[in-house]
Write an enzyme that holds these catalytic residues in place. Structure first.
Site, PDB file in Angstrom:
ATOM      1  N   ASN A 126      98.878  -2.467  63.654  1.00  0.00           N
ATOM      2  CA  ASN A 126      99.773  -1.331  63.617  1.00  0.00           C
ATOM      3  C   ASN A 126      98.836  -0.173  63.205  1.00  0.00           C
ATOM      4  OD1 ASN A 126     101.512   0.999  63.516  1.00  0.00           O
ATOM      5  ND2 ASN A 126     103.449  -0.562  63.520  1.00  0.00           N
TER       6      ASN A 126
ATOM      7  N   LYS B 255      99.544   2.812  62.687  1.00  0.00           N
ATOM      8  CA  LYS B 255     100.231   3.682  61.977  1.00  0.00           C
ATOM      9  C   LYS B 255     100.443   3.186  60.474  1.00  0.00           C
ATOM     10  CE  LYS B 255     103.284   6.586  63.907  1.00  0.00           C
ATOM     11  NZ  LYS B 255     104.281   7.332  64.498  1.00  0.00           N
TER      12      LYS B 255
ATOM     13  N   GLU C 207      95.609  -4.135  50.002  1.00  0.00           N
ATOM     14  CA  GLU C 207      94.703  -3.872  48.796  1.00  0.00           C
ATOM     15  C   GLU C 207      93.607  -2.859  49.075  1.00  0.00           C
ATOM     16  OE1 GLU C 207      96.433  -5.804  46.498  1.00  0.00           O
ATOM     17  OE2 GLU C 207      97.388  -6.866  48.096  1.00  0.00           O
TER      18      GLU C 207
END
Lengths: 328, 170, 732
Positions: free
Chosen positions: C623, C625, C697
């Site tokens: 995804n 976004k 991360e």
């Protein structure tokens, strides 16, 4: 919080009658409630003054401005008369806290903010201001944020306000009322240095209520600047701040006022030194010389040596900015 | 509650929260934040720091954004409050809420109600016109997930739709 | 009926968006319960000693106070270390809250006041009198280097001969960098609501990154039957590692609930958020050497970090220096210094966020020595083999990160000379750094249930800590089941769901996502098989033609009611997924290149970061976004790490002192300028079946180094003590 009773007087007289050593006035509450939650402040009674008629901003006969103690910081900063006549004050207020806090905090309360010293705030540690005689760990501990001017062996805390730094430069007066009547306190005499009673931040008596701040007629609207240096771009207390105000005679200094925040137990000014630069050319050299002279009295701690250089550079920068005009 | 608050007399308070009237008996030391969360079960107003240092508890008090954590409930007598639960109209999300979703202006969501209430306050203040002014005007609301760019984008997009108004109930 | 558009790769809005923007999402400390009691923690004011006496009489005299629990009156809890060793425990003896009279660190919980309201509990807490026999403490890493011991980890064996290669090389850097203690400070303080059910079992809403970790911990510590403890975490208000281990509020709330047979909530104050794990202070020494072409001849990375006296916290600080670049002579060292502090804890990109500061600042210093552009130096040293393991990377599109990041940033316009650009009072500098993070995969399980109305319920006991897990798992499930996203619900945050690893390490998509994909494929296969058994006409249809929608199984224009196929029942399957076998023989990692522009006001000592471009190689992005948001957040963290974040200790008192959000500075909105995120194309069919590496991360890694490198470019000054605050910029 320690339990307390709550009163909401409807007149100033009533409020002043209620006042006393165990009681505290509350207006915005942004600092007092914070301190109560930390168990640093433990008033037995809160006197809510929000019903008192202290919300006006009105011109004074001498062309100045009277600001009711309950005017919020946001209202004050965005008041047209303030924006036009005292942009330095507006700029300083908007440099402080957050929009939410400025909506809540009152003019009077801003003067009564207590230091942000880490030890003052933490009841697990000694602090002469919070618990007189217990000691001052800041002297040998974390003192990056502490005073470089006017400190005492007992206390190296600094006053946290931005607004007060501008008020000091603008030579405001504080109108207070106690049971014995009303008095007018010059801003320079309102806050005090810690000396051997660091528990006292100011010269207000226990029964005295701030009614208003009075500003003299505007003199610095054209040439003033508030410069704040902090650890992030917003929503942080000043490491050093400078309220700089100038009146110019062509290229010469007619009046220079400089107040410093973040360096002492009160907004720091040296009026005698300011008088010495009257008539001198309005140049960076003059400002640098002034800053060096002002900071000759600085006695930094191991962690805040940088503040001397910072204050010096900030004074010069703020004055240069002020000289450029219209609060840039 | 009545048997556990004898330390100070309870005080009668009238409040309108999200259009609903409340008559309450409250101890003086109760903050508006704890009233909303613990007594009215309006938990959308968050407690991120409880000391006015994060903005997660931002609500509109008489239309202005304030930190509920540094407000005593008894000092709000007669006030009108809007919390995040009162921002959407029925099932329709406020344009600002829609913009927050569209721009992914949150991650964990904990600061989000405060961000949205703060942006409503920002809109009604009418002082923020540029992106930098929005950034400054939204700086009283920390977001540890670091969604700031998206928050700014969402507010920037929704501001004109709010016509200088908070766009929520008075 | 057409096949649904694939959802993977689409920038779907967050599934949990409406709940979050309306405030209806409930977090751990927000669940009501009849007769709920509130706990308030009383902590130690000193760093080391033993409790001589606790006087609770004044606290107990407050009407509405129910109990004060402390080490002398607590209910029974396990006495050995093992029950306290949770899934993320460090080596050693875990902290046991209220276990005995020993004070191991300042802020340690010593008592819990339980009362009818939070205000009462907090007030009564101030009345508890605790006498402590104080003992000398040490909290300053720099004063205890003589106590350092080798960290209990297996570092990669030294390769080549560092000493002689270093001695012979023409260009060298020998520099030491220091980083401070930092705290996670998620916006939601840690909280646990323990609901004491009518049957005496516990329903616990906990702020955690792993509900099963909390459940197992409670089961072991309080010797409870597993089926009597259920832990949920529907929403988690940020964690960043702070929820990887069960924190003490969970123990205290549970202890009180068991003791009082009442529901109890314990929410920590912001100040108390500074009384457990944190990113440890480190000192890192980097020695790099290169030849005239910039080729790395020798690397030595040594780190010294603080830990507690009771556990050895370890993370991968130095390993990155052996895997990011090609170099034949590499050695590493990693030591720990025990102090009178709490044990550190994984914090966003643990280890890497620290180690890459050292490596990437030193690379910048080396570039200056050699006289090369810092980006060119990195290109010269690119390797597609992980030298630590001697294995090829499954993919490593780092060169594409360099190329695309540099192009978008405009790096080619950079003039090498420091102090070359100035605007007004500000010097402008550009810096860059690279980053790496391991792309791991853990075992994970998932179940899927298709009801006869055609809604698919998929579940796994992972959590969504803001990572977008609800959303991306829904997307993965929908595609694997050939269904529309709107017909799929993904359930998480419940210890009763199939086993999932801790949410962390950027391995949730790879681990849980693989399980979700497998279980949905399995379910679809079972459904098609059932349909074919019932409808012989379907026998020859290819499996990929089947679509589930509107309560029917469709093949072309023919729809078959699920209700009929499933004979009124739901179809349910479960999968236990293992890490992909194809990973054997490969190293797997995400990579990044981050470019920043800073503006430094030398007179005032301030640094503004006006522009960041972060180019990420993380395999396939499920995804874009939510993934972009993860990177944006990581960059903001990196900027905080570079310029602001620093938990300050008074070593005389042995206590963290800026334990609040006014003085622990993290970025505010006004600190954040333009951030551009680029995901470079990185096909990878080895790392896991999704080809997706995780992005939680990698965004933070390298950012602080890039900022310091940019400050060097702006000012000509190399700053090695983080964060780069005003005082340090103004120092001589």
């Amino acid at each position: 919080m320690t339990p307390f009773t709550y009163a909401k007087p409807s007149s100033i007289d009533q409020a002043v009658q209620l006042a006393g050593p165990g009681a505290r006035f509350i207006a915005g509450g942004t600092n007092l409630l914070d301190l109560m939650k930390e168990n640093v402040a433990r008033p037995a009674q809160l006197i809510d003054i929000n019903d008192l008629p202290l919300r006006d901003i009105s011109p004074t006969p001498d062309g100045g401005l009277r600001i009711g103690a309950l005017v919020s910081n946001a209202e004050l900063a965005w008041n047209t008369l303030v924006e036009q006549g005292y942009p330095l004050l507006a700029q300083a207020i908007l440099a402080g806290a957050s929009p939410q806090l400025r909506n809540m905090a009152s003019t009077g309360g801003n003067l009564l903010q207590r230091t942000r010293c880490l030890y003052f705030y933490d009841t697990a540690t000694p602090c002469n201001k919070r618990a007189p005689g217990s000691g001052c760990p800041a002297r040998d501990g974390l003192n990056r944020n502490h005073a470089i001017l006017g400190a005492s062996p007992l206390c190296v805390a600094v006053h946290p306000s931005d607004m007060c730094v501008a008020l000091a430069a603008l030579e405001a007066r504080v109108i207070v009322r106690g049971r014995s009547g009303e008095r007018c306190v010059a801003f320079a005499d309102f806050h005090r240095l810690p000396g051997d009673t660091p528990e006292r931040d100011n010269t207000l008596a226990d029964d005295e209520l701030i009614l208003a701040i009075e500003l003299p007629a505007p003199r610095f609207a054209a040439y003033s600047h508030y410069l704040k240096v902090r650890d992030r771009a917003s929503y942080a207390f000043a490491l050093v701040s400078v309220a700089a105000a100038l009146e110019l005679d062509g290229s010469a200094i007619r009046t220079l006022h400089v107040a410093l925040g973040g360096v002492a137990h009160k907004p720091w000014r040296d009026a005698a030194l300011e008088r010495q630069v009257v008539g001198q050319p309005a140049t960076a050299d003059t400002y640098t010389h002034f800053a060096d002279s002002l900071l000759r009295a600085a006695r930094p701690l191991p962690g805040n040596v940088f503040k001397v250089r910072l204050a010096r550079n900030a004074i010069v920068r703020a004055l240069i900015q002020a000289q450029r005009g219209k609060c840039q | 509650m009545s048997d556990c608050e004898p330390l100070a007399a309870l005080l009668p308070i009238q409040l309108t929260v999200n259009g609903q009237h409340h008559l309450l008996q409250l101890p003086p030391w109760l903050t508006l934040l704890d009233l909303l969360r613990d007594q009215l079960d309006l938990v959308g107003t968050r407690k991120g720091c409880d000391h006015g240092q994060c903005g997660a508890c931002t609500v509109l008090r008489n239309g202005r954004r304030v930190n509920a954590c540094l407000t005593l409930a008894v000092m709000c007598d007669g006030d009108t409050l809007t919390t995040i639960e009162g921002v959407a109209q029925g099932g329709t999300l406020h344009p600002l809420q829609q913009a927050f979703i569209r721009h992914d202006a949150f991650q964990c969501g904990y600061c989000t109600p405060g961000q949205i209430c703060s942006a409503l306050g920002l809109a009604s203040e009418g002082r923020a016109h540029t992106r930098d002014e929005i950034r400054e005007g939204m700086s009283g609301n920390l977001c540890r997930c670091g969604a700031y760019s998206n928050i700014t984008a969402a507010v920037e997009e929704a501001l004109p739709l709010m016509n200088g108004q908070g766009g929520c109930r008075p | 009926m057409n096949l649904p558009q694939p959802s993977n790769g689409q920038p779907l809005d967050r599934i949990d968006g409406p709940a979050k923007v309306t405030g209806t999402a409930r977090y751990a400390g927000e669940y009501p319960a009849p007769g709920l009691l509130h706990g308030s923690v009383v902590g130690s004011p000193i760093a080391r000693g033993s409790v001589r006496a606790i006087d609770c009489s004044a606290a107990l005299a407050v009407p509405g106070v129910i109990a004060v629990l402390h080490h002398q009156n607590r209910p029974p809890m396990a006495g050995d270390d093992a029950p306290y060793q949770d899934a993320d425990a460090a080596d050693g003896q875990p902290f046991r809250p209220l276990f005995n009279d020993q004070v191991l660190y300042s802020g340690q919980p010593l008592a819990l006041v339980v009362a009818q309201t939070l205000e009462l509990a907090r007030y009564a807490g101030t009345l508890v009198r605790i006498e402590i026999d104080e003992q000398p403490h040490q909290t300053d890493l720099l004063c205890a280097f003589d106590q350092a011991h080798d960290a209990p980890v297996e570092l990669p064996k030294p390769r080549g001969d560092f000493a002689s290669a270093y001695a012979q090389a023409p260009f060298k850097v020998d520099a030491t960098y220091s980083t401070p203690v930092e705290h996670h400070n998620p916006m939601e303080p840690h909280a646990s609501t323990v609901i004491y059910q009518d049957d005496g079992s516990l329903l616990v809403h906990d702020k955690t990154q792993g509900t099963q970790n909390s459940q197992d911990y409670l089961v072991q510590v309080f010797n409870l039957p597993k089926d009597r403890v259920r832990v949920r975490a529907a929403y988690v208000g940020g964690a960043f590692g702070s929820g990887l281990r069960p924190q003490y509020q969970l123990v205290l709330a549970t202890m009180a609930a068991l003791n009082l047979k009442r529901s109890v909530r314990v929410s920590l104050t912001r100040q108390q958020m500074f009384t457990f794990g944190y990113r440890p202070r480190t000192v890192q020494r980097l020695r790099l050497a290169a030849d005239a072409q910039g080729r790395l001849q020798a690397i030595h990375h040594e780190a010294i970090a603080q830990t507690s006296r009771f556990e050895d916290f370890t993370e991968h600080v130095v390993e990155w220096s052996g895997m990011l670049y090609r170099c034949d002579n590499v050695a590493m060292a990693y030591k720990l210094v025990p102090l009178d502090v709490y044990t550190p804890l994984d914090m966003r990109a643990p280890g890497a966020a620290l180690g890459l500061i050292g490596l990437e600042c030193a690379m910048d210093e080396l570039a200056r020595q050699v006289g090369m552009d810092p980006l060119a130096l990195r290109r010269v040293n690119f390797t597609d083999i992980n030298g630590n393991e001697g294995k090829p990377y499954s993919s490593k599109a780092l060169l594409a990160c360099y190329d695309q990041g540099a192009a978008v940033f405009g790096w080619h316009r950079r003039e090498a000379r420091p102090r070359c650009r100035c605007e007004g009072h500000e010097l402008i500098g550009w810096g860059m750094a690279g980053g790496a993070w391991e792309a791991m995969q853990m075992k994970a399980s998932a179940r899927a249930r298709l009801d006869s109305e055609g809604h698919l319920w998929v579940g796994s006991a992972t959590t969504d800590i803001g990572t977008g897990t609800y959303t991306v798992m829904t997307q993965i499930a929908a595609d694997a089941a050939s269904m529309a996203v709107s017909d799929v619900t993904f359930e998480l945050g419940d210890s009763a769901l199939p086993t999932a690893p801790l949410q962390g390490g950027s391995f949730t998509v790879s681990s849980v996502g693989s399980a979700v994909r497998q279980v949905c494929q399995l379910l679809r296969g079972a459904l098609v098989k059932a349909a074919k058994a019932q409808y012989p006409a379907l026998a020859g249809e290819a499996p990929e033609r089947f679509v589930v929608r509107e309560g029917k199984l469709w093949v072309g224009d023919s729809g078959y009611a699920l209700d009929t196929i499933l004979q009124g029942h739901a179809l349910e399957v479960k999968v236990d997924a293992e890490p992909s076998a194809r990973r054997q023989g490969f190293a797997t990692a995400t990579h990044s290149a981050v470019f920043v522009e800073v503006r430094v006001d030398e007179a005032l000592g301030t640094v503004r970061v006006t522009r960041v471009v972060s180019a990420i190689a993380a395999g396939r992005v499920i995804n874009p976004k939510t993934a972009r948001s993860q990177i944006l957040g990581g960059v903001v963290w990196g900027l905080g790490m570079a310029l602001q974040e620093h938990t300050q200790t008074d070593h005389g008192l042995g206590r963290f002192m800026n334990h609040n959000l006014a003085e622990y500075h993290m970025p505010v909105n006004a600190d954040i300028g333009d951030i551009e995120v680029i995901f470079v194309d990185e096909p990878d069919d080895i790392v896991n079946e999704l080809g997706s590496k995780g992005v939680g991360e990698i965004g933070i890694i390298g950012v602080a180094a890039a900022v310091a490198n940019a400050v060097q470019h702006a000012t000509g000054r190399r700053m090695r003590d983080f964060p780069l605050t005003v005082d340090k910029l103004l120092a001589d």
